[in-house]
Design an enzyme around this catalytic site. Structure first.
Site, PDB file in Angstrom:
ATOM      1  N   CYS A   1       0.675  -1.242   0.337  1.00 33.59           N
ATOM      2  CA  CYS A   1       0.119  -0.277   0.332  1.00 33.59           C
ATOM      3  C   CYS A   1       0.839   1.700  -0.232  1.00 33.59           C
ATOM      4  CB  CYS A   1      -0.702  -0.529   1.721  1.00 33.59           C
ATOM      5  SG  CYS A   1      -1.975  -1.626   1.536  1.00 33.59           S
TER       6      CYS A   1
ATOM      7  N   GLY B   1      -0.874   1.214  -5.332  1.00 34.83           N
ATOM      8  CA  GLY B   1      -2.693   0.679  -4.318  1.00 34.83           C
ATOM      9  C   GLY B   1      -3.837   1.333  -5.842  1.00 34.83           C
TER      10      GLY B   1
ATOM     11  N   ASN C   1       0.840  -0.604   5.571  1.00 28.28           N
ATOM     12  CA  ASN C   1       1.616  -1.160   4.620  1.00 28.28           C
ATOM     13  C   ASN C   1       2.403  -2.071   4.735  1.00 28.28           C
ATOM     14  OD1 ASN C   1       4.404   0.194   2.292  1.00 28.28           O
ATOM     15  ND2 ASN C   1       2.782  -1.202   2.215  1.00 28.28           N
ATOM     16  N   GLY C   2       1.994  -2.913   4.651  1.00 29.76           N
ATOM     17  CA  GLY C   2       2.579  -4.180   5.101  1.00 29.76           C
ATOM     18  C   GLY C   2       2.167  -5.417   5.383  1.00 29.76           C
TER      19      GLY C   2
ATOM     20  N   CYS D   1      13.175  -3.991   2.089  1.00 25.84           N
ATOM     21  CA  CYS D   1      12.201  -5.314   0.760  1.00 25.84           C
ATOM     22  C   CYS D   1      12.889  -4.626  -0.680  1.00 25.84           C
ATOM     23  CB  CYS D   1      11.012  -4.628   0.700  1.00 25.84           C
ATOM     24  SG  CYS D   1      10.555  -5.740  -0.983  1.00 25.84           S
TER      25      CYS D   1
ATOM     26  N   TYR E   1      11.147  -3.193  -8.690  1.00 26.35           N
ATOM     27  CA  TYR E   1       9.795  -2.887  -9.223  1.00 26.35           C
ATOM     28  C   TYR E   1       8.657  -2.371  -8.408  1.00 26.35           C
ATOM     29  CZ  TYR E   1       4.848  -4.128 -10.988  1.00 26.35           C
ATOM     30  OH  TYR E   1       3.608  -3.748 -10.868  1.00 26.35           O
TER      31      TYR E   1
ATOM     32  N   SER F   1       7.950  -1.469 -16.399  1.00 27.17           N
ATOM     33  CA  SER F   1       8.763  -2.309 -15.694  1.00 27.17           C
ATOM     34  C   SER F   1      10.150  -2.423 -16.393  1.00 27.17           C
ATOM     35  CB  SER F   1       7.983  -2.977 -15.059  1.00 27.17           C
ATOM     36  OG  SER F   1       7.758  -4.323 -16.352  1.00 27.17           O
TER      37      SER F   1
ATOM     38  N   ASP G   1      12.749  -7.271 -18.778  1.00 23.22           N
ATOM     39  CA  ASP G   1      12.033  -6.577 -17.556  1.00 23.22           C
ATOM     40  C   ASP G   1      13.002  -6.733 -16.595  1.00 23.22           C
ATOM     41  OD1 ASP G   1       9.491  -6.359 -17.169  1.00 23.22           O
ATOM     42  OD2 ASP G   1       8.377  -7.511 -17.732  1.00 23.22           O
ATOM     43  N   ASP G   2      11.897  -6.491 -15.576  1.00 23.76           N
ATOM     44  CA  ASP G   2      12.456  -5.985 -14.209  1.00 23.76           C
ATOM     45  C   ASP G   2      12.176  -7.804 -13.293  1.00 23.76           C
ATOM     46  OD1 ASP G   2       9.522  -5.537 -14.141  1.00 23.76           O
ATOM     47  OD2 ASP G   2      10.026  -6.064 -12.008  1.00 23.76           O
TER      48      ASP G   2
ATOM     49  N   CYS H   1       6.311 -13.810  -0.852  1.00 23.65           N
ATOM     50  CA  CYS H   1       6.259 -13.088  -0.044  1.00 23.65           C
ATOM     51  C   CYS H   1       5.211 -13.321   1.592  1.00 23.65           C
ATOM     52  CB  CYS H   1       6.033 -11.798  -0.566  1.00 23.65           C
ATOM     53  SG  CYS H   1       6.877 -10.579  -0.040  1.00 23.65           S
TER      54      CYS H   1
ATOM     55  N   CYS I   1      15.924  -7.499   2.595  1.00 23.65           N
ATOM     56  CA  CYS I   1      15.096  -8.807   1.912  1.00 23.65           C
ATOM     57  C   CYS I   1      14.941  -9.202   0.932  1.00 23.65           C
ATOM     58  CB  CYS I   1      13.427  -8.575   3.046  1.00 23.65           C
ATOM     59  SG  CYS I   1      12.607 -10.308   2.696  1.00 23.65           S
TER      60      CYS I   1
ATOM     61  N   CYS J   1      12.070 -13.203  -1.886  1.00 17.23           N
ATOM     62  CA  CYS J   1      11.245 -13.969  -2.892  1.00 17.23           C
ATOM     63  C   CYS J   1      12.438 -14.765  -3.993  1.00 17.23           C
ATOM     64  CB  CYS J   1      10.947 -12.977  -3.721  1.00 17.23           C
ATOM     65  SG  CYS J   1      11.334 -11.022  -3.873  1.00 17.23           S
TER      66      CYS J   1
HETATM   67  P1  5GP Z   1       4.423 -12.458 -14.852  1.00 16.70           P
HETATM   68  O1  5GP Z   1       3.962 -11.803 -16.152  1.00 16.70           O
HETATM   69  O2  5GP Z   1       5.976 -12.729 -15.179  1.00 16.70           O
HETATM   70  O3  5GP Z   1       3.837 -12.838 -13.861  1.00 16.70           O
HETATM   71  O4  5GP Z   1       5.113 -10.906 -13.857  1.00 16.70           O
HETATM   72  C1  5GP Z   1       6.130 -10.193 -14.616  1.00 16.70           C
HETATM   73  C2  5GP Z   1       5.812  -8.688 -14.470  1.00 16.70           C
HETATM   74  O5  5GP Z   1       4.813  -7.774 -13.869  1.00 16.70           O
HETATM   75  C3  5GP Z   1       6.639  -8.166 -15.024  1.00 16.70           C
HETATM   76  O6  5GP Z   1       6.869  -7.087 -15.844  1.00 16.70           O
HETATM   77  C4  5GP Z   1       6.380  -7.233 -14.096  1.00 16.70           C
HETATM   78  O7  5GP Z   1       6.902  -5.769 -14.434  1.00 16.70           O
HETATM   79  C5  5GP Z   1       5.268  -7.085 -13.340  1.00 16.70           C
HETATM   80  N1  5GP Z   1       5.688  -7.441 -12.071  1.00 16.70           N
HETATM   81  C6  5GP Z   1       6.145  -8.240 -11.076  1.00 16.70           C
HETATM   82  N2  5GP Z   1       5.622  -8.105  -9.734  1.00 16.70           N
HETATM   83  C7  5GP Z   1       4.716  -7.693  -9.679  1.00 16.70           C
HETATM   84  C8  5GP Z   1       3.331  -7.274  -9.034  1.00 16.70           C
HETATM   85  O8  5GP Z   1       3.207  -7.023  -7.307  1.00 16.70           O
HETATM   86  N3  5GP Z   1       2.257  -6.679  -9.318  1.00 16.70           N
HETATM   87  C9  5GP Z   1       2.327  -5.794 -10.176  1.00 16.70           C
HETATM   88  N4  5GP Z   1       1.034  -5.617 -10.930  1.00 16.70           N
HETATM   89  N5  5GP Z   1       2.816  -6.180 -11.484  1.00 16.70           N
HETATM   90  C10 5GP Z   1       4.223  -7.119 -11.046  1.00 16.70           C
HETATM   91 MG    MG Z   2       6.047  -5.352 -15.699  1.00 10.84          MG
END
Ligand code: 5GP
Ligand code: MG
Length: 485
Positions: free
Chosen positions: A37, A66, A141-142, A275, A281, A322, A384-385, A421, A472, A475
């Site tokens: 959050c 959020g 938040n948490g 974290c 991300y 991202s 990607d991240d 997580c 941390c 993950c």
């Molecule tokens: P995937 O598509 O592999 O399930 O998730 C990876 C993608 O989702 C990446 O593009 C990343 O930016 C995004 N992503 C990773 N963690 C989260 C999250 O907690 N929430 C959202 N909305 N996107 C995430």
């Molecule tokens: Mg993404």
């Protein structure tokens, strides 16, 4: 949904080779609230706008943390009031309504509860009121990890739960200890709850912020026109024109009242473990966490990832948005062109939120469209991240191939995501995690790429400039910084 006993099998097992300690979460009987959050609060604001409008702007800047519900709480004629609603910040508040609020102290929250029920009663700030509407409001938040035990304990002492959010547990203890004053109430509460919390509580005369001893989730102090501000991320300060003062330290209690701001000390109870996923991300790239620019951290990881790629490449393409920071670092390090070759429709929500794999793939396809002319015949690095379920990478790889890419090499600016997580980031159930299968050939084939290269945990530590023990990384590494029970 995570089933209650999942922790007894597979990677939830405490005997998993990666686990140092078994951080088994204790769940509420109904639902599994996992919240990441955003918090924004202002104390004693007497500048040109009003405090509620400043808070509204701060929440807009934290919208990425959020999108499910938003709310503010404030004190009016000695009574605590709140305006809350489901949906985005802009949808929940009206300028007219906010401009009528005279309070100089306002507490705001945006909520993202991915696995728990998306219901209005869980919208924050949560209020605990006496018969005369004095009381307190809390934004959190948490994610607490000893939720189930505390839930039972509170039920036995007669508490009736009004929400399915673990935030109510925090609030209930704070309220029970309120006669000690907010600072002491926070101190006592911190001795009872475990897990991740960056929290701000408001009562009739002060704002108190407190952060768990591990400091999982961020919380920063700022100043604006003589007033104090608290926010999850510095990007919110930039928008309202506030300056950063410092972070609330892990374990610290901060008290802001008519006499000013003071630290009520740092509670021990664990080593700081920020974290890592905030850097990877979750935080905005234009935010600064503990002195490090999030964009520059991601860019640095991209440059370190570049050294791990062995394929010959013509072009670097970010997964929008991202992957942008890491892709720019990777392209710069390899001296390759960086092309915005996949368009992302900015008017859709984040796809992660939508349940069910089919809808998720459709949602990703809805979101992205390639610039075919840039891609045809090229050997591309798609960056990607993170790779979580693999959906984004799978769809974007197929999109690039359909556009005539000669080769698609996937670069992921974080290690394989393998563990759930318990501290407030949304994680799918374990068997949905793409990188659980440690066989890289299987993974590469299942994504449809020519190769996949992940960043190593060391790349993240180097980019963040922190030692492994200060972060941390559960993950990615399975090393949980807190015991489960
Ligand atoms: P995937 O598509 O592999 O399930 O998730 C990876 C993608 O989702 C990446 O593009 C990343 O930016 C995004 N992503 C990773 N963690 C989260 C999250 O907690 N929430 C959202 N909305 N996107 C995430
Ligand atoms: Mg993404």
């Amino acid at each position: 949904m995570l089933k209650k006993n999942d922790h007894q099998t597979g990677i939830f097992s405490g005997s998993s080779k990666l686990s140092l300690t078994s951080a088994v979460p204790e769940e509420l009987p109904r639902g599994r609230p996992q919240e990441k959050c955003g918090i924004f609060a202002v104390y004693g604001y007497r500048g040109p706008e009003n405090a509620a409008l400043v808070t509204y702007l701060g929440l807009l800047a934290l919208q990425h943390r959020g999108q499910e519900s938003a709310g503010i709480a404030f004190k009016e004629e000695g009574k605590i009031r709140a305006i809350k609603g489901m949906g985005m910040v802009d949808h929940v508040f009206s300028r007219r309504e906010l401009s009528l609020i005279e309070a100089d102290t306002v507490l705001g929250h945006v909520r993202y509860a991915t696995a728990g029920p998306s219901i209005a009663v869980n919208a924050q700030p949560l209020l605990a009121l006496s018969h005369d509407r004095t009381g307190m409001a809390l934004a959190h938040n948490g994610n607490l990890t000893n939720t189930r035990k505390l839930h039972h304990r509170l039920l036995e002492t007669g508490h009736i739960f009004h929400t399915t959010s673990d935030t109510e547990i925090l609030l209930t203890y704070l309220f029970r200890f309120r006669r000690l004053g907010l600072v002491e109430a926070a101190r006592k509460t911190m001795g009872i709850v475990q897990g991740a919390y960056s929290a701000v509580v408001l009562d009739h005369d002060r704002l108190v912020a407190f952060r768990d001893p591990n400091g999982f989730r961020p919380l920063v102090i700022g100043r604006l026109d003589g007033a104090y501000i608290l926010a999850s991320e510095t990007a919110a300060f930039d928008l309202v024109g506030a300056e950063v003062v410092r972070e609330v330290k892990p374990g610290e209690i901060i008290s802001i009242g008519p006499e000013g701001l003071s630290s009520a000390g740092v509670q021990s109870g664990g080593e700081p473990s920020y974290c890592i996923f905030e850097y990877v991300y979750f935080a905005r790239p234009d935010s600064v966490i503990d002195g490090s620019s999030v964009h520059l951290v991601r860019k640095k990881v991209g440059s370190l990832l570049a050294g791990r790629l062995s394929a010959k490449l013509d072009l670097v393409i970010p997964s929008p948005d991202s992957g942008v920071s890491a892709a720019s670092g990777l392209a710069e390090a390899l001296n390759l062109p960086l092309e915005w070759a996949i368009y992302r429709n900015p008017y859709l929500g984040r796809t992660f939120i939508k349940p069910g794999q089919e809808t998720r793939e459709m949602a990703v396809r809805l979101k992205f469209n390639p610039v075919t002319g840039l891609i045809r015949g090229k050997r591309v690095a798609l960056v990607d991240d993170s790779l979580v379920r693999g959906t984004t990478a799978r769809v974007l790889t197929a999109l690039l191939r359909d556009s005539g890419a000669a080769e698609v090499h996937l670069g992921i600016a974080s290690p394989p995501y393998k563990n759930p997580c318990y501290y407030g980031i949304d994680i799918p159930v374990p068997d949905e995690l793409a990188a659980l299968d440690e066989n890289m050939d299987h993974l590469t084939a299942s994504i449809g790429a020519d190769s996949i290269t992940f960043a190593e945990p060391e790349d993240l530590y180097e980019a963040v400039g922190k030692d492994r023990t200060e972060l941390c990384t559960a993950c990615f590494t399975g090393l949980y910084p807190t015991p489960g029970r």
